[in-house]
Design an enzyme around this catalytic site. Structure first.
Site, PDB file in Angstrom:
ATOM      1  NE  ARG A 177      -4.210  -1.762   1.782  1.00  0.00           N
ATOM      2  CZ  ARG A 177      -5.016  -2.325   2.659  1.00  0.00           C
ATOM      3  NH1 ARG A 177      -4.792  -2.179   3.950  1.00  0.00           N
ATOM      4  NH2 ARG A 177      -6.054  -3.025   2.255  1.00  0.00           N
ATOM      5  CE  LYS A 209     -23.802 -15.179   6.414  1.00  0.00           C
ATOM      6  NZ  LYS A 209     -23.971 -14.072   7.358  1.00  0.00           N
ATOM      7  N   GLY A 215     -12.242  -8.629  -1.588  1.00  0.00           N
ATOM      8  CA  GLY A 215     -11.178  -9.219  -0.794  1.00  0.00           C
ATOM      9  C   GLY A 215     -10.743 -10.626  -1.136  1.00  0.00           C
ATOM     10  N   GLY A 217     -14.068  -3.518  -0.267  1.00  0.00           N
ATOM     11  CA  GLY A 217     -15.415  -3.028   0.018  1.00  0.00           C
ATOM     12  C   GLY A 217     -15.810  -1.863  -0.868  1.00  0.00           C
TER      13      GLY A 217
END
Ligand code: AMP
Length: 402
Positions: A33, A204, A360, A383
């Site tokens: 990063r 999910k 992710g 996200g």
């Protein structure tokens, strides 16, 4: 304003980066990063500006010391400032607060071509609350605001959104990293080359409903694997044993399948699965047809027939978006579906398709398999990329508008 159009000469630029790197015993274990934000920083310096860098690191408000005080030693940006100094060969100053007295003083004395890092934005409670006073103090240090922190663009924090409102349009822009993420995202959300295939997996279905609803009308094919496939298989009347199921999502899943049919989008579900007697690497494993999973077994990966059929669709595609593993790839017996799909995407990319991997776990899987160079683009903002592709406006982007 576009980053390239801003005149940095003699100006101070406040750069919000994502410097939230993993640190163990004071040592940075992965500096990706930091290296990712350097092109933006270096461009500003080359153009005669000075850089004030800010970022969050971990969750210092949640992980306080026993006496309730902040654990400044654990969450300080000191190792990050040192790493930037090492990578740029420059002296990098660290302010001991977040836009407080020390930051203001150091910012005021900052010379062109220099870098100042201010402390972890989350040392201030007002950061997550999007506090105006904190944001104003941040803004007061600089002439220009650059947001290069795509990974936090879905959060309405003081340093990501509120602060931008204190700068006029001419004095704020996205950094090079964030600009790239936005351009790449638009390749799979507006006017993609066709056929366009969306591959979704992960645990999910409820986490991905908004994503499906937004991408379905744009896609030609939707390939569904991972745990979420079992709610679809159940909705179609299949036997899924003790596979992961979200019973309350069945009506919604049925509606999605109907909508796909009406609009000519092909939904491909697993044909066969690797099933296991329990959620464990040492479980008894069986290859079974997808809708005929015996009681006492759970599907933990897509099977070889599914891999073949998914790979066929992928190789005919010109645009591919992938989010979510096809199985429990963290366990060796259930990793091959995810590996093979990654290979198929890599092959299609080699043959000219555009591929974006976002979110992710699929990014982690591609990196784990050493295939990151085989894809067109791996998003760094899990996200944030998903929120963007769900069709929602990101607060940090909205704040740049006015
Ligand atoms: P997500 O964060 O929603 O993308 O989900 C990723 C997680 O889903 C990974 O940790 C996988 O192990 C898990 N997963 C994938 N396939 C299955 C499955 N068939 N059953 C249970 N979990 C799964």
């Amino acid at each position: 304003m576009k980053f390239d159009e801003i005149q940095f000469k003699g100006k101070k630029a406040l750069v919000r980066a994502d410097l939230n790197v993993p640190i163990k015993n004071g040592e940075i274990t992965d500096n990706t990063r930091i290296t990712a934000c350097l092109p933006t920083v270096e461009k500003i310096l080359q153009n005669g500006g000075a850089v004030i860098l800010m970022s969050h690191l971990g969750r210092p408000q949640k992980k306080r010391k026993e006496d309730g005080s902040l654990d400044r030693e654990q969450f300080t940006l000191r190792p990050v400032a040192d790493e930037i100094a090492k990578l740029t060969g420059k002296e990098v100053a660290l302010a001991e607060d977040v836009a407080g007295e020390d930051s203001q003083k150091k910012a005021a004395n900052l010379k062109a071509g220099s870098i100042l890092v201010i402390e972890n934005t989350r040392f201030e409670e007002g950061e997550s609350a999007g506090d105006k006073d904190l944001a104003k103090r941040m803004a007061d240090m600089a002439d220009i605001y650059i947001n290069d922190a795509f990974g936090t663009a879905h959060r309405e924090h003081a340093s990501t959104a509120t602060v931008a409102r204190f700068f006029s349009r001419e004095n704020k822009a996205f950094g090079l990293l964030m600009d790239r993420e936005l351009r790449e995202a638009s390749r799979v959300s507006s006017d993609p080359n066709r056929p366009y295939t969306v591959i979704l997996g992960g645990a999910k279905v409820s986490d991905k409903i908004q994503l499906i609803e937004n991408l379905l009308p744009r896609a030609n094919n939707l390939l569904i694997g991972g745990g979420m496939a079992y709610t679809f298989l159940k909705a179609k009347g299949g036997r899924i044993g003790k596979s992961i199921l979200e019973e309350d999502q069945i009506p919604l899943v049925k509606r999605i399948m109907e909508k796909a049919k009406e609009s000519g989008v092909n939904i491909h579900l697993p044909i066969d699965v690797t099933a296991a007697s329990e959620f464990s690497e040492n479980a008894q494993v069986k290859a079974l047809p997808a809708g005929e999973i015996e009681d006492g077994f759970m599907g933990l990966d897509i099977g070889p027939k599914t891999v073949k059929s998914f790979s066929g669709v992928i190789s005919d595609s010109k645009t591919i978006f992938w989010n979510g593993p096809m199985g429990v790839f963290e366990m060796k017996p259930f990793a091959s579906g995810t590996i093979e799909v990654a290979k198929a995407i890599g092959e299609a990319t080699k043959n000219g398709a555009y591929s974006l991997i976002g979110g992710g776990d699929s990014v982690a899987a591609v990196i784990q398999f050493g295939m990151e160079n085989k894809m067109s683009f791996l998003s760094t903002g899990g996200g944030a990329m998903l929120t963007l592709l769900e069709g929602s406006e990101l607060p940090a982007i909205k704040a740049m508008g006015g």
